[in-house]
Scaffold this active site. Structure first.
Site, PDB file in Angstrom:
ATOM      1  N   PRO A 109       0.841  -1.210   0.000  1.00 35.14           N
ATOM      2  CG  PRO A 109      -0.707  -1.543   1.697  1.00 35.14           C
ATOM      3  CD  PRO A 109       0.602  -2.037   1.193  1.00 35.14           C
ATOM      4  CB  ALA A 262      32.816 -32.197   4.046  1.00 39.70           C
ATOM      5  N   GLY A 309      37.198 -29.996   4.613  1.00 38.88           N
ATOM      6  CA  GLY A 309      36.661 -30.667   5.799  1.00 38.88           C
ATOM      7  C   GLY A 309      36.527 -32.164   5.643  1.00 38.88           C
ATOM      8  CG  ASN A 346      45.900 -28.586   8.457  1.00 41.41           C
ATOM      9  OD1 ASN A 346      47.026 -28.461   8.905  1.00 41.41           O
ATOM     10  ND2 ASN A 346      45.227 -27.592   7.911  1.00 41.41           N
ATOM     11  CG  HIS A 783      37.662 -18.438   5.382  1.00 44.97           C
ATOM     12  ND1 HIS A 783      38.969 -18.023   5.272  1.00 44.97           N
ATOM     13  CD2 HIS A 783      37.724 -19.794   5.455  1.00 44.97           C
ATOM     14  CE1 HIS A 783      39.777 -19.057   5.290  1.00 44.97           C
ATOM     15  NE2 HIS A 783      39.036 -20.147   5.391  1.00 44.97           N
ATOM     16  CB  ALA A 805      51.791   0.886   7.264  1.00 44.04           C
ATOM     17  CB  VAL A 809      52.576  -5.644   0.398  1.00 46.39           C
ATOM     18  CG1 VAL A 809      51.323  -6.218  -0.252  1.00 46.39           C
ATOM     19  CG2 VAL A 809      52.267  -5.156   1.806  1.00 46.39           C
TER      20      VAL A 809
END
Length: 1124
Positions: A109, A262, A309, A346, A783, A805, A809
């Protein structure tokens, strides 16, 4: 990922259903969704207000600033809405860099109101709490609300009050609207918390004399909280970002992911692209995408995805076949490439996952060759050598060009090969096989040292304890000129203000600089025996005096001992049911490693922090809701506890301690020299990428001093800066490596620390996710925290800020190893690092199970089986998958054929077997077997005991005549004996003819069971020679006595011999062998078991008491002298 955007309709539905406020929220549930398939007549019946009110229509596809883009139709009647809708439906529209088609629209509306009644409100989550933004001027022209809006931070676990809202946010709001707005904002905030929102924006919110109207809304929820909020959320559909279609294959992989422990992710970027990826690991998948884009492949990159996983072979097969199916639908003029990459795993068994991929490649070998697909493979980790071998083998057998590389090759080198930027080696060097680490390969006769100094680098002077020289000290300005990338400053916005608002660079609690020592003891939460054994093997090669695992906690069993190996000998580790007992009995423990599930990790972690002895907690679980993680962080800061994780593999301190599966298996521990400390410390988000850093550092420096993977979630328990400062204050660390990531602003604190002189050691840093700025639409990487919400959170911006800084890199991840080596060599040259002499580690025996997996040993099996295999993803009966058994509708007879006879029997044979089971199922309660079962049941015994009691009566006299009948009749028939001769011989020998005779039935009262089977056999069997012979014998025996008929046992026995001999599936010897070993009696045993179970259930149902045989049915015939 955790934070996922929801449609405006879903967000408003949540709000209207669950908001609790005294403010009158208007237009509740007054919205209608329309698409190309909408039936307008039905729509108006369901929403009659569409016919009577002025309306607003807008696309509901996660498009920002729709008003400014002219994508909102305002103050229209229904006809006007339909015309506006038709003019824009399926029209391609550009929003920013994204091009998409308008498909889904929302009608609401129209709320007529003046501009001064419009307001802006937004709530969003950060690490330290939730920010509430409010501005007294809302709508299309709201402008930069970040600078204009009033802001209120509600810390974790704090409550928001109306008084605080009025004081802090509503200072420019007319007095008559303050109370209504304050009540609504508090209700909105409570809704935001209860339903696990991570972002909720309403612009504008309109407040009139009638109440509150929510006009436009954008929201994200924490998808990991589904197990908490399912009842309130219902089934939530997460739409793709505008400009990207939702593909059924993505939904298929998402479904696989939801059903698996996983991680399986797939996002299609350009289905017509020629570059496809199948990458293991959330961090590695981003690195490969970065490298492809850096090398100019962004327009041809077809997909983003990852599998990690430890998925099973079947899950990997399903994932791989989806990729191969997609990439072989359209040809490309240049052919296509598939990059099967990954870091060093791993704990994932690389061979098992690669076998799944190999199966898929074999299934699609035709289309792959037709589409001229070239495959590049690079992988490391447990059993990777076998995985690479089978991958290379399938290339040779199928003719598909497959180039295979291991850990000796830089992780992303295959991208340059695939895109033609670097040559493909003919014979790539191969690293040593796992088996080579069984024995000490060193030529040195030295005995492995039992202790080592704190660092592999020899201590220089006592001044090392103080902050070292200014960053880059001793390095010539042009030493990295050929490597480092001279980017212009691309940082947008004032990052400093944001980072200062978040936290200072120090820790708020009294957290220790040193987390792990050689004497560190840990408790492991969860029955993770493989991880614990890995920790103990690491302890052993590090020459620790005793294991690092003191105990385990597992709430689902009672207290007991678990067996592990310490070198060559076996030891027992206590397992406790509750945490309190473990803590009380092991006061020396100060580390807890939690393998708790995502559902129990929060409660168990909060419990652990009640024990002051615990200083460090590693949380392995992925998928913990962000709101729970923030509560964990808050308590950890209060208690001075360092949290590593969630969503992490953990961390490692060579020579001292490792968390769980960190560093992989022993071969990788040894290859990366993680058994002794080096001079380089690193911090990463990704577990797989941390293992890749172990590999890079071991090849370019004297090795790792310490490494931590803080985890991939948006709010890791400890930050990059926490660990960088620890490394800065640790004398043994000479240089620091940070592997950052797109999303968040934590890397800017490192910039600040370098500028302020707090960080003086050389810092090599690279933020992955640079490809994100090149994509037209938003991509959520593997991630949960890998998503930029503003320009300063992009990897490109953070890399440039770090470079400005004073950090080192590289141009890309491809060159990270070169930069690390250059910085390290300079440290060696100026004497900061003095490499120590290498000392060989002690050898550790390999576990039998793993040695067998690698094919290094063999032993005779304890027993053999040839009928069933349950080890794979699918149960197999005699070589036939269970899904095929059902697809072919084989029935019980077909299954019996597979398991008993290892044959797929003809359908008539399967039907005959089922008929035999049916007719032998029961023959009343009076027969001995049923009688025994009933008596046993009435004695209160269990099902198994009662069934066994009945089965024990089966023998030659009851039910066991099938085999004997088959043998007697077969022998007589095969010897050429006439039926009369056979009968006379058995009589002469004083033997009964098995299968002949019945206590009740006779030639005049035939057994209908036999008649049914006889009709079927005569109609369907190709030959019935032995049955005909038995029927001739029956004619002779019944002429002497009418009840000497061929009974059901005899009939089944002889008919089954005919079946075995004539169905075409058995040789004569095989058929005779099955009769000899008792297969036919099995038919009666199996069939009659059904009846016995029926009698047992019947007696229990009737609640019959203990049976006692009546005296009047017993004839007592005692000797006469005894009765006197």
């Amino acid at each position: 990922m955790s934070a996922k955007a929801i449609s405006e309709q879903t967000g408003k539905e949540f709000l209207y259903k669950h908001i609790c406020t005294s403010a009158a929220v208007q237009n509740r549930f007054r919205y209608a969704s329309v698409t190309a398939e909408t039936d307008w007549d039905r729509l108006t019946q369901e929403h009659p207000w569409l016919l009577t009110e002025r309306l607003v229509i807008k696309p509901d596809q996660l498009i920002k600033r729709r008003g400014k883009l002219g994508l909102v139709g305002i103050n229209l009647d229904l006809q006007g809405v339909q015309e506006w809708f038709k003019a824009r439906l399926m029209r391609e529209t550009t929003v920013g860099k994204a091009k998409g088609v308008l498909k889904n629209f929302l009608i609401e509306p129209f709320v007529e109101h003046p501009q001064e009644e419009e307001f802006y409100v937004c709530i969003y989550a950060t690490r330290e709490g939730d920010h509430v933004l409010f501005h007294h001027e809302g709508g299309v022209e709201v402008g930069d609300v970040d600078t204009k809006a009033e802001r209120l931070l509600v810390a974790v676990d704090e409550k928001l009050s109306e008084e605080r809202v009025m004081e802090k946010l509503l200072t420019h709001v007319p007095d008559e609207k303050k109370e209504v707005l304050a009540s609504f904002i508090v209700g909105l905030f409570n809704l935001y918390e209860d339903l696990y929102f991570t972002y909720l924006e309403i612009n504008p919110i309109v407040v009139t004399k009638d109440g509150v109207y929510v006009l436009d809304m954008a929201a994200k929820i924490d998808a990991t909280a589904e197990y908490i909020c399912k009842a309130k959320w219902g089934d939530v559909e997460f739409p793709p970002p505008f400009g990207r279609e939702a593909y059924p294959e993505e939904a298929y992989i998402a479904d696989l992911d939801a059903k698996s422990g996983a991680s399986l992710k797939l996002t299609l970027l350009n289905p017509r692209g020629r570059i496809w990826t199948m990458v293991a690991g959330g961090g590695a998948s981003v690195v490969y995408s970065d490298t492809i884009c850096d090398l100019g492949g962004v327009d041809e990159l077809a997909n983003y995805g990852e599998y990690s996983g430890a998925p099973s072979e079947q899950q990997t097969y399903d994932y791989a076949k989806t990729i191969l199916s997609l990439m072989t639908r359209e040809k490309h003029i240049q052919g296509k490439v598939l990059i099967i990459g990954g870091s060093i795993a791993n704990f994932t068994n690389v061979a098992a996952t690669f076998k799944g991929i190999v199966r898929a490649i074999k299934d699609y070998q035709g289309p792959l060759k037709e589409h001229e697909v070239t495959i590049f493979v690079r992988r490391g980790g447990p059993n990777y050598q076998e995985g690479l071998r089978v991958m290379g083998e399938v290339g040779k057998t199928t003719g598909i060009p497959i180039h295979v590389f291991g850990t000796e090759t830089h992780m992303t080198a295959i991208v340059g090969m695939a895109l033609g930027h670097r040559p493909i080696p003919n014979q790539p060097p191969m690293d040593a096989h796992t088996a080579n680490f069984l024995l000490n390969a060193s030529n040195s006769a030295m005995t492995p040292a039992t202790t080592r100094t704190a660092s592999f680098s020899e201590p220089r002077t006592s001044s090392d304890v103080n902050p070292a020289k200014k960053s880059k000290a001793g390095l010539p300005a042009d030493s990295l000129h050929s490597i480092l990338w001279p980017l212009k400053n691309m940082v947008t916005g004032d990052w400093k203000g944001n980072t200062e608002a978040q936290a200072s660079s120090g820790c708020s609690g009294a957290k220790p600089t040193t987390l792990f020592r050689k004497q560190t003891k840990a408790i492991v939460w969860g029955m993770q025996t493989r991880a614990v054994q890995g920790m103990m093997d690491f302890d052993y090669v590090c020459s620790r005096d005793d294991p690092s695992v003191a105990a385990m906690v597992y709430p689902f069993t009672g207290d007991h001992k678990q067996k592990f190996y310490w070198g060559h000998k076996e030891i027992l580790v206590p397992v406790y049911k509750n945490m309190a007992d473990a803590m009380k009995k092991h006061p020396e423990v100060d580390v807890l490693i939690s393998f708790a599930s995502l559902r129990s990790a929060f409660d168990s972690t909060m419990e652990v922090m009640q024990y002051p002895q615990i200083h460090t907690i590693a949380i392995i679980a992925e998928g913990i809701p962000e709101a729970q993680t923030r509560k964990i962080i808050k308590m950890a800061d209060e208690k001075g506890v360092t949290i590593i994780g969630p969503a992490t593999v953990g961390g490692i301190k060579p020579g001292c301690f490792k968390i769980g599966n960190t560093g992989g298996m022993l071969d990788n521990i040894l290859a990366s020299k993680l058994y002794r400390p080096g001079s380089v410390a690193y911090v990463s988000r990704s577990g797989g990428m941390s293992n890749e850093l172990n590999n890079i550092i071991s090849r370019t420096t004297d090795g790792v001093y310490e490494g931590v993977a803080i985890g991939g979630d948006r709010y890791p328990g400890s930050t990059f800066m926490d660990h960088v400062l620890r490394y800065q204050d640790t004398p043994g660390v000479k240089m620091i490596i940070v592997l950052g990531e797109i999303g968040g602003t934590e890397e800017y604190k490192i910039c600040q620390g370098i500028r302020e002189g707090r960080i003086t050691k050389p810092v090599v840093c690279w933020c992955i996710g640079t490809c994100a700025t090149m994509f037209a639409s938003e991509v959520q990487f593997g991630h949960a925290g890998a998503c930029a919400n503003q320009a300063s959170e992009t990897a490109v911006a953070k890399n440039q800020a770090l470079r400005d800084a004073g950090a080192y890199v590289p141009k890309s991840f491809d060159e990270l190893g070169d930069v690390v080596k250059t910085v390290y060599d300079e440290l060696v040259a100026n004497g900061t690092v003095i490499p120590a002499q290498e000392v060989p580690p002690p050898t550790v025996p390999m576990d039998y199970s793993w040695a067998r997996e690698l094919g290094l040993i063999r032993k005779p099996a304890s027993f053999m089986t040839s009928i069933c295999d349950e080890r794979g993803q699918e149960l197999i009966y005699a070589g036939m998958p269970i899904t095929e058994v059902f697809k072919e509708e084989m029935g019980l007879g077909g299954v019996l054929g597979l398991l008993w006879f290892q044959r797929r029997l003809p359908r008539y044979a399967c039907q005959f077997i089922e008929m035999c089971l049916m007719v032998t199922a029961d023959h009343g309660p009076a027969v001995s077997g049923a009688h025994n079962t009933i008596v046993c049941a009435r004695a209160g015994k269990d099902l198994i005991s009662c069934l066994t009691s009945g089965l024990l009566t089966i023998g030659d006299r009851f039910g066991g005549a099938l085999d004997a009948a088959a043998k007697q009749f077969s022998k007589a028939f095969d010897s050429g004996m006439l039926p009369m001769e056979f009968v006379n011989k058995m009589k002469k020998d004083g033997k009964l003819i098995m299968g002949i005779g019945h206590r009740v039935k006779s030639i005049n009262n035939p057994d209908m069971r036999v008649q049914i089977l006889k009709d079927y056999v005569k109609q369907n069997f190709p030959s019935t020679q032995l049955l005909d012979y038995a029927l001739d014998v029956e004619k002779i025996t019944t002429s002497k006595k009418p009840n000497l008929i061929l009974n059901v046992d005899g009939f089944i026995g002889v008919a089954f011999v005919d079946l075995l001999r004539t169905c075409g599936g058995f040789t004569r010897d095989e058929a005779d062998e099955f009769v000899e070993i008792g297969a036919l009696n099995g038919i009666f045993v199996l069939g009659r078991s059904m009846g016995f179970i029926g009698h047992y259930l019947d007696q229990k149902r009737l609640k019959q008491g203990l049976y006692r045989h009546p005296w009047d049915d017993i004839s007592y015939v005692l000797p006469e002298h005894m009765s006197m």
